[in-house]
Enzyme design. Sequence first.
Site, short mmCIF file in Angstrom:
data_model
loop_
_atom_site.label_atom_id
_atom_site.label_comp_id
_atom_site.label_asym_id
_atom_site.label_seq_id
_atom_site.Cartn_x
_atom_site.Cartn_y
_atom_site.Cartn_z
CG ASP A 57 43.43 -38.29 15.44
OD1 ASP A 57 43.05 -38.97 14.47
OD2 ASP A 57 43.56 -37.05 15.40
CB SER A 91 47.92 -33.68 18.93
OG SER A 91 46.98 -34.21 18.04
CG HIS A 95 38.08 -34.30 7.46
ND1 HIS A 95 38.25 -33.15 8.18
CD2 HIS A 95 39.27 -34.56 6.87
CE1 HIS A 95 39.50 -32.72 8.01
NE2 HIS A 95 40.12 -33.56 7.23
CD GLU A 154 44.10 -32.82 19.80
OE1 GLU A 154 44.60 -33.86 20.28
OE2 GLU A 154 44.25 -32.48 18.62
N GLY A 183 49.47 -34.80 10.20
CA GLY A 183 48.37 -35.74 9.98
C GLY A 183 48.63 -37.13 10.51
CB SER A 218 47.46 -38.71 15.27
OG SER A 218 46.30 -38.17 15.76
CE1 TYR A 228 40.36 -32.25 11.76
CE2 TYR A 228 39.22 -31.42 13.70
CZ TYR A 228 39.65 -32.48 12.93
OH TYR A 228 39.37 -33.76 13.31
P1 ADP Z 1 49.25 -33.84 14.32
O1 ADP Z 1 48.46 -34.40 15.43
O2 ADP Z 1 48.73 -34.19 12.97
O3 ADP Z 1 50.72 -34.14 14.41
P2 ADP Z 1 48.43 -31.37 15.55
O4 ADP Z 1 48.47 -29.96 15.07
O5 ADP Z 1 47.13 -31.96 15.97
O6 ADP Z 1 49.11 -32.24 14.40
O7 ADP Z 1 49.42 -31.55 16.80
C1 ADP Z 1 50.75 -31.10 16.72
C2 ADP Z 1 51.10 -30.42 18.03
O8 ADP Z 1 51.24 -31.41 19.09
C3 ADP Z 1 52.47 -29.75 17.99
O9 ADP Z 1 52.38 -28.44 17.45
C4 ADP Z 1 52.86 -29.72 19.48
O10 ADP Z 1 52.21 -28.67 20.16
C5 ADP Z 1 52.28 -31.03 19.98
N1 ADP Z 1 53.32 -32.08 19.96
C6 ADP Z 1 53.43 -33.13 19.11
N2 ADP Z 1 54.52 -33.89 19.39
C7 ADP Z 1 55.12 -33.31 20.45
C8 ADP Z 1 56.28 -33.62 21.24
N3 ADP Z 1 57.07 -34.67 20.97
N4 ADP Z 1 56.57 -32.78 22.26
C9 ADP Z 1 55.80 -31.72 22.56
N5 ADP Z 1 54.70 -31.39 21.85
C10 ADP Z 1 54.36 -32.16 20.82
MG MG Z 2 46.46 -33.93 15.97
#
Ligand code: ADP
Ligand code: MG
Length: 383
Positions: free
Chosen positions: A163, A119, A26, A151, A115, A117, A213
Amino acid sequence: MDSIMAQTLNEIVVDSPGRINLIGGHTDYNNGYVLPAAIDRKIAFRLKKNGSAQMCHIQSKGYGTPLRLNLQKVEKSSVEWENYLLGVIAGIQKLGHSLEGFDCEIESDLPIGSGLSSSAALECGLASGLNALFELGLSKLEIITLSRRAEHEFVGTKCGIMDQFSSVYGKSDHFIFLDCSNLHHTYVPASMGPYELLLLNTNISHQLSDGQYNSRQDECFEAVAQIQKQHPRITSLRDVDLDLLSSCKALLTDIQYQRALFIVQENQRVVDAAEALKSKDIEQLGSLLYACHEGLRDLYDISCPELNFLVDYAKEQNYVAGARMVGGGFGGCTIHLVHGDHMESYIKEISEAYKREFGIDLGAFPVRTSNGTTLRKLSDAAL
Ligand code: ADP
Ligand code: MG
């Protein structure tokens, strides 16, 4: 993306890795230091032009109905995952680039919402893929910045820059010592002797956009606003040291003080961890990881019983150098530095103990550092 830009293709495959952050929880959105690395878990994109002027289809394996979109009408969707991608496309258009119809297949072996990433890997992978497919000439920094903005604006998670930066700039066998205030970065060799990185997934999932967050960010920013009243030159917690913070304690609520104290201490731990890595002092590195976890648990208040259980278990084993929770909090993963000779037995024992305690299967996967976003030759594509 020089290597990507050098190729002219109608169909491409991009690997977009997840990332771990060894230490520096963070601190990124507080303009501080972090020590991340891209990992060998990734999202793969196969992209091709489909000959249409504006119709696109994006299918993500495991996500049901494909996203169909018209490039002339890119707007937010009610389906969460689509927004990461729509935000990237809108961001590219906003920079003045025009796209044509394309089809995209996505397949991932990255745990989601844990965690690591996924996203950022999703955003940067699509941005890099479109950059290559349509020869847009975007720089790495433009890809990072527009992905982060996607994002923020389309999903509503006010993530820091780390990230996206690590997913794009990762380098095999190295951590990135990154100063989030100006993006200066150096690569620190990931030489940890017999110790290897293990991620354990609590399989409890957080929803970052649900607010916790963002509320931690608000608390940090409110602390800065209070401190600024006495010290106008302070613009982020990055500029605050322990002496200054204690001199301002009366200005802050208990919560603001605790959040700020964690960030100030954590920045110092990242600097110390980079030094420990350089001098191959894994014991010191491990202690910093444990201290980081305690701060996230007690001061930042984003841990949960499952994460604490895993870190407490690690502390009992002399072949584990250190462990901490990673990511947004309230679930997701812990990172452990485990002596390679004990990796297999450790995974077995801690998984059994976790199952006994919580009745939940633990996800366990050793990870290695990897290169950032990469264009694969189509002949290598495994999708
Ligand atoms: P992190 O980045 O830690 O994995 P986040 O909550 O920031 O967690 O992001 C997760 C979100 O990203 C999922 O709920 C989904 O909406 C999107 N996501 C991640 N991977 C995929 C994928 N392969 N296909 C579609 N959406 C995805
Ligand atoms: Mg994320």
